[in-house]
Design an enzyme around this catalytic site. Structure first.
Site, short mmCIF file in Angstrom:
data_model
loop_
_atom_site.label_atom_id
_atom_site.label_comp_id
_atom_site.label_asym_id
_atom_site.label_seq_id
_atom_site.Cartn_x
_atom_site.Cartn_y
_atom_site.Cartn_z
N CYS A 121 5.78 1.84 5.39
CA CYS A 121 4.55 2.46 4.76
C CYS A 121 4.03 3.63 5.22
CB CYS A 121 3.49 1.34 4.55
SG CYS A 121 2.75 0.71 5.74
N HIS A 130 -1.46 -1.81 6.32
CA HIS A 130 -0.76 -1.30 5.37
C HIS A 130 -1.40 0.08 4.94
CE1 HIS A 130 2.67 -1.42 2.51
NE2 HIS A 130 1.69 -1.48 1.45
N HIS A 133 3.54 3.38 -1.97
CA HIS A 133 3.78 2.76 -0.79
C HIS A 133 5.08 2.22 -0.37
CE1 HIS A 133 2.75 -1.58 -2.12
NE2 HIS A 133 2.90 -0.62 -3.06
#
Length: 195
Positions: free
Chosen positions: A99, A151, A167
């Protein structure tokens, strides 16, 4: 029991996307440097790679100051070329990326250097209220039991209350998801604006 606990911890570590690959010390985001650079363009329909030489002579006679909207569009468009790329911990290429690697690479394309790790990216730019979210903003999540950001995604659409972001996930690689999805809604932490 101890082995099962250790195996569970290891699995959670792999699922988390907070890459810790050390790429050295990087400066805060720098916008609009007009230097000679080589960039890689990927045709989203083929995996052909083309190197493009971009320098000051090519941009002579044009306004070298790009608007933030133009820069954001360039970042988003480039990030989208990686859709379908498999997940690779620490990766930053179309051979595989995580990510933060996706976000790092997309911003780097526009000469904006961000930290390489999602939790460090969350210290850059300015904190934005969710109601003010725009395309090009970064969305951050806590996807593990750790009390830290693990993340990051790049907002590609923010219309009529729905927010979509690109992502890289361990299961599906680089995809576009919605913040309306239960998993992402529960894991969501904050929005930050770099540009």
């Amino acid at each position: 029991m101890k082995k099962l606990l250790l195996l569970s911890f290891f699995a959670l570590f792999l699922i988390s996307c907070g890459s810790t690959k050390n790429t050295g010390k990087v400066p805060e985001a720098i916008i609009g440097k007009n230097e000679t650079k080589t960039v890689r363009k990927v045709n989203p329909h083929k995996n052909d790679k083309v190197s493009v030489r971009k320098n000051e002579e090519e941009s002579e006679g044009t306004n070298n100051e790009e608007s933030p909207k133009t820069i954001k569009k360039g970042i988003i468009d480039y990030a989208k070329t990686f859709q379908g790329t498999k997940y690779k911990f620490g990766g930053t290429t179309d051979a595989g990326m995580d990510c933060s690697g996706l976000v790092y690479t997309a911003f780097q394309k526009e000469n904006i250097t961000l930290p390489r790790i999602s939790r460090d990216m969350a210290t850059k730019g300015i904190l934005i209220s969710f109601k003010d979210i725009e395309e090009g903003d970064l969305v951050f999540f806590k996807t593990s039991r750790k009390n830290t950001i693990t993340h990051v995604g790049l907002v590609v659409e923010a219309k009529r209350g729905e927010v979509k972001f690109i992502h890289s996930t361990t299961q599906a690689g680089v995809i576009i998801s919605s913040l309306d999805e239960d998993y992402w809604k529960k894991a969501f932490v904050e929005v930050r604006r770099v540009i």
